[in-house]
Design a protein around this motif. Structure first.
Motif, PDB file in Angstrom:
ATOM      1  N   GLN A 152       0.976  -0.909   0.151  1.00 13.99           N
ATOM      2  CA  GLN A 152      -0.020  -0.293   0.161  1.00 13.99           C
ATOM      3  C   GLN A 152       0.791   1.527   0.446  1.00 13.99           C
ATOM      4  N   THR A 153       2.356   0.938   0.333  1.00  7.27           N
ATOM      5  CA  THR A 153       3.089   2.102   0.483  1.00  7.27           C
ATOM      6  C   THR A 153       3.997   2.382   0.715  1.00  7.27           C
ATOM      7  N   GLN A 154       5.227   3.321  -0.166  1.00 12.21           N
ATOM      8  CA  GLN A 154       6.217   3.127  -0.118  1.00 12.21           C
ATOM      9  C   GLN A 154       7.161   2.477   0.869  1.00 12.21           C
ATOM     10  N   THR A 155       6.836   3.102   2.058  1.00 13.15           N
ATOM     11  CA  THR A 155       7.349   2.794   3.660  1.00 13.15           C
ATOM     12  C   THR A 155       6.967   0.956   3.709  1.00 13.15           C
ATOM     13  N   MET A 156       5.923   0.106   2.822  1.00 13.97           N
ATOM     14  CA  MET A 156       5.675  -1.079   3.198  1.00 13.97           C
ATOM     15  C   MET A 156       6.872  -1.876   2.129  1.00 13.97           C
ATOM     16  N   GLU A 157       6.876  -0.762   0.787  1.00 12.81           N
ATOM     17  CA  GLU A 157       7.510  -1.863  -0.560  1.00 12.81           C
ATOM     18  C   GLU A 157       9.594  -2.099  -0.117  1.00 12.81           C
ATOM     19  N   TYR A 158       9.843  -0.548   1.023  1.00  9.81           N
ATOM     20  CA  TYR A 158      11.006  -0.665   0.949  1.00  9.81           C
ATOM     21  C   TYR A 158      11.809  -1.649   2.249  1.00  9.81           C
ATOM     22  N   THR A 160       9.395  -4.564   2.980  1.00 13.58           N
ATOM     23  CA  THR A 160       9.306  -5.775   1.644  1.00 13.58           C
ATOM     24  C   THR A 160      10.535  -6.803   1.408  1.00 13.58           C
ATOM     25  N   ARG A 161      10.749  -5.308   0.410  1.00 11.34           N
ATOM     26  CA  ARG A 161      12.077  -5.095  -0.394  1.00 11.34           C
ATOM     27  C   ARG A 161      13.442  -6.173   0.609  1.00 11.34           C
ATOM     28  N   LYS A 162      13.550  -5.139   1.943  1.00 12.77           N
ATOM     29  CA  LYS A 162      14.384  -5.594   2.737  1.00 12.77           C
ATOM     30  C   LYS A 162      14.483  -6.827   3.221  1.00 12.77           C
ATOM     31  N   GLN A 163      13.359  -7.219   3.599  1.00 13.08           N
ATOM     32  CA  GLN A 163      13.350  -8.976   4.393  1.00 13.08           C
ATOM     33  C   GLN A 163      13.238  -9.911   3.092  1.00 13.08           C
ATOM     34  N   PHE A 164      13.617  -9.235   1.559  1.00 11.45           N
ATOM     35  CA  PHE A 164      12.744 -10.874   0.709  1.00 11.45           C
ATOM     36  C   PHE A 164      14.422 -10.247  -0.829  1.00 11.45           C
ATOM     37  N   ASP A 167      15.928  -8.223  -5.768  1.00  7.73           N
ATOM     38  CA  ASP A 167      15.246  -8.890  -6.779  1.00  7.73           C
ATOM     39  C   ASP A 167      13.368  -9.421  -7.090  1.00  7.73           C
ATOM     40  N   VAL A 168      12.905  -9.270  -5.807  1.00  7.07           N
ATOM     41  CA  VAL A 168      11.923  -9.629  -5.172  1.00  7.07           C
ATOM     42  C   VAL A 168      10.798  -8.391  -6.098  1.00  7.07           C
ATOM     43  N   LYS A 169       9.345  -9.240  -6.506  1.00  7.87           N
ATOM     44  CA  LYS A 169       8.445  -7.925  -7.532  1.00  7.87           C
ATOM     45  C   LYS A 169       7.467  -7.278  -6.536  1.00  7.87           C
ATOM     46  N   ILE A 170       7.100  -6.300  -6.656  1.00  4.04           N
ATOM     47  CA  ILE A 170       6.503  -5.668  -5.541  1.00  4.04           C
ATOM     48  C   ILE A 170       6.266  -4.452  -6.495  1.00  4.04           C
ATOM     49  N   THR A 171       4.226  -4.239  -6.699  1.00  3.59           N
ATOM     50  CA  THR A 171       4.061  -2.932  -6.895  1.00  3.59           C
ATOM     51  C   THR A 171       3.058  -2.556  -5.719  1.00  3.59           C
ATOM     52  N   ILE A 172       3.445  -1.015  -6.379  1.00  2.00           N
ATOM     53  CA  ILE A 172       2.395  -0.052  -4.853  1.00  2.00           C
ATOM     54  C   ILE A 172       1.412  -0.003  -5.731  1.00  2.00           C
ATOM     55  N   PHE A 173       0.049  -0.297  -5.290  1.00  2.00           N
ATOM     56  CA  PHE A 173      -1.153   0.180  -5.302  1.00  2.00           C
ATOM     57  C   PHE A 173      -2.549   0.015  -3.923  1.00  2.00           C
ATOM     58  N   SER A 279      -0.520   6.531  16.654  1.00  2.00           N
ATOM     59  CA  SER A 279      -0.399   4.926  16.308  1.00  2.00           C
ATOM     60  C   SER A 279       1.147   5.204  16.098  1.00  2.00           C
ATOM     61  N   LYS A 280       1.629   4.223  16.522  1.00  2.02           N
ATOM     62  CA  LYS A 280       3.655   3.977  16.346  1.00  2.02           C
ATOM     63  C   LYS A 280       3.985   2.715  14.464  1.00  2.02           C
ATOM     64  N   PHE A 281       2.988   2.562  14.683  1.00  2.00           N
ATOM     65  CA  PHE A 281       3.317   1.333  13.818  1.00  2.00           C
ATOM     66  C   PHE A 281       2.256   0.857  12.123  1.00  2.00           C
ATOM     67  N   GLU A 282       2.279   1.025  11.747  1.00  2.00           N
ATOM     68  CA  GLU A 282       1.495   1.259  10.220  1.00  2.00           C
ATOM     69  C   GLU A 282       1.453   0.878   9.098  1.00  2.00           C
ATOM     70  N   SER A 283       1.105   0.221   8.113  1.00  2.00           N
ATOM     71  CA  SER A 283       1.236  -0.424   7.090  1.00  2.00           C
ATOM     72  C   SER A 283       0.552   0.500   5.749  1.00  2.00           C
ATOM     73  N   PHE A 284      -0.693   0.965   6.578  1.00  2.00           N
ATOM     74  CA  PHE A 284      -1.218   2.438   5.595  1.00  2.00           C
ATOM     75  C   PHE A 284      -1.821   3.189   6.578  1.00  2.00           C
ATOM     76  N   GLY A 285      -2.604   3.023   7.481  1.00  2.00           N
ATOM     77  CA  GLY A 285      -3.424   4.228   7.986  1.00  2.00           C
ATOM     78  C   GLY A 285      -4.265   4.993   7.922  1.00  2.00           C
ATOM     79  N   LEU A 286      -5.429   3.830   7.089  1.00  2.00           N
ATOM     80  CA  LEU A 286      -7.000   4.316   6.605  1.00  2.00           C
ATOM     81  C   LEU A 286      -7.189   5.275   7.144  1.00  2.00           C
TER      82      LEU A 286
END
Length: 358
Positions: A152-158, A160-164, A167-173, A279-286
């Motif tokens: 959902q966000t650039q932070t989550m992309e970062y 996820t790529r840091k974890q895997f 080369d892992v394929k990621i789309t932000i949507f 909140s200290k921690f969110e993937s999106f923050g709807l």
């Protein structure tokens, strides 16, 4: 499963695999997904049996409901493996990849930041800690079973790529409900002064404790803004009880609205003065986007997940109740006095006076 003729077989089926989604932000997004199904496509679903809404229509090929147990989850995995065809599309909507490599194209919509970051779980109960640890293991061990991740966000992309790896394929949507245009539902005539709204469940990372401590500090300074919360008392009885005790002890103006319905929440958004979101921690923050759509100013931490989606009116350190209280004061136009720094001679003079004056 319905029988398919040759024409139907040539058309891919979109599989939505969400056997662990039944509440919270995941449920909100799944509802939107179900409401947006295209009648010209074909869909199959593997869903949590506790889900309050079920997909219907001629375009829905099959719906399998899964019990919220380990055996139920395993049954869902084997069901997917058995029925998925090579030209089908598999969307894993519950953060976790399938146990088996899909014969079709597959993706994971990764929404839970706890699963890809080593955040502390010490404040969660034992059952929640065990579940998150098992899901972390599942994700890391089987992530190669999908073709790509959707976040959902650039932070989550970062993260996820840091974890895997790079080369892992990621789309932000990111996606969400269709909300009103900016300020279209907000009238100054309906605005109630000094009402701050925090739309959130009661999980530890939502940071209710620091927020209430900030309201306590404001009360000590003689400032009593109203704070509206949305904590479910059945799911978080200890937190609700603690908030009530702090409210009574410090005469705080706090109202817990509980699990508020959509229409009532919209009315609250229209009348509140601001959203405060510690909140200290969110993937999106709807709620940040919801509040922005209603034209509410937002007080939020100076953290990446916030600026992924909005520009806050005031920011603060979410670990500091004093910092949160100061942000509220700034927003209300209340000046905070800064103690002047003096020299050593002044200090000695002060020391003498305090000695003689007792």
């Amino acid at each position: 499963m319905k029988k398919s003729n040759s024409k139907e077989f040539s058309q891919p089926t979109i599989w939505v695999h969400a056997p662990n989604v039944h509440q919270g932000g995941g449920l909100t997004l799944l509802r939107e997904l179900l409401a947006a199904l295209n009648i010209n496509d074909r869909y199959s679903f593997v869903l949590d049996g506790r889900l309050p809404v079920k997909p219907k229509g001629e375009h829905v090929v099959s719906v399998k409901l899964v019990s919220p147990t380990l055996l139920g989850r395993l049954d869902a995995e084997f069901y997917i493996r058995k029925h998925l065809r090579s030209n089908d599309l598999l969307l894993c909507f519950g953060n976790l990849p399938p146990l088996f490599r899909s014969v079709g194209k597959s993706s994971v919509y990764l929404q839970n930041r706890h699963l890809i970051e080593q955040s502390s779980l010490s404040k969660f109960n034992f059952k929640a800690r065990l579940r998150i640890r098992l899901e972390r293991f599942w994700l890391r061990f089987f992530y190669r079973n999908v073709d790509k991740f959707i976040v959902q966000t650039q932070t989550m992309e970062y993260l996820t790529r840091k974890q895997f790896g790079p080369d892992v394929k990621i789309t932000i949507f990111p996606f969400m409900a269709n909300l009103p245009k900016l300020n279209s539902q907000r009238s100054l005539g309906n605005l109630k002064k000094n009402i701050f709204l925090f739309v959130s469940s009661g999980e530890p990372h939502k940071n209710h404790q620091r927020l209430i401590e900030a309201w306590t500090q404001l009360a000590i300074d003689g400032i009593f803004p109203k704070l509206c919360l949305t904590i479910n008392p059945e799911n978080f009885p200890n937190l609700v009880e603690w908030v009530a005790s702090q409210k009574a002890q410090y005469n705080l103006d706090i109202e817990n609205l509980g699990s508020i319905e959509t229409d009532s929440l919209a009315k609250t958004y229209r009348t509140a003065q601001a959203l405060i979101f510690p909140s200290k921690f969110e993937s999106f923050g709807l709620p940040l986007l919801e509040a922005q759509s209603y034209g509410l100013p937002i007080l939020a931490p100076e953290l990446d997940y916030v600026r992924d989606v909005i520009e806050p009116a005031q920011t603060f350190d979410p670990k500091s109740a004093l910092s949160i209280a100061r942000a509220v004061k700034r927003f209300l136009g209340i000046e905070s006095s800064v103690i002047p720094v003096r020299n050593a001679a002044d200090f000695l003079e002060h020391l003498k006076k305090s000695f003689y004056e007792g």
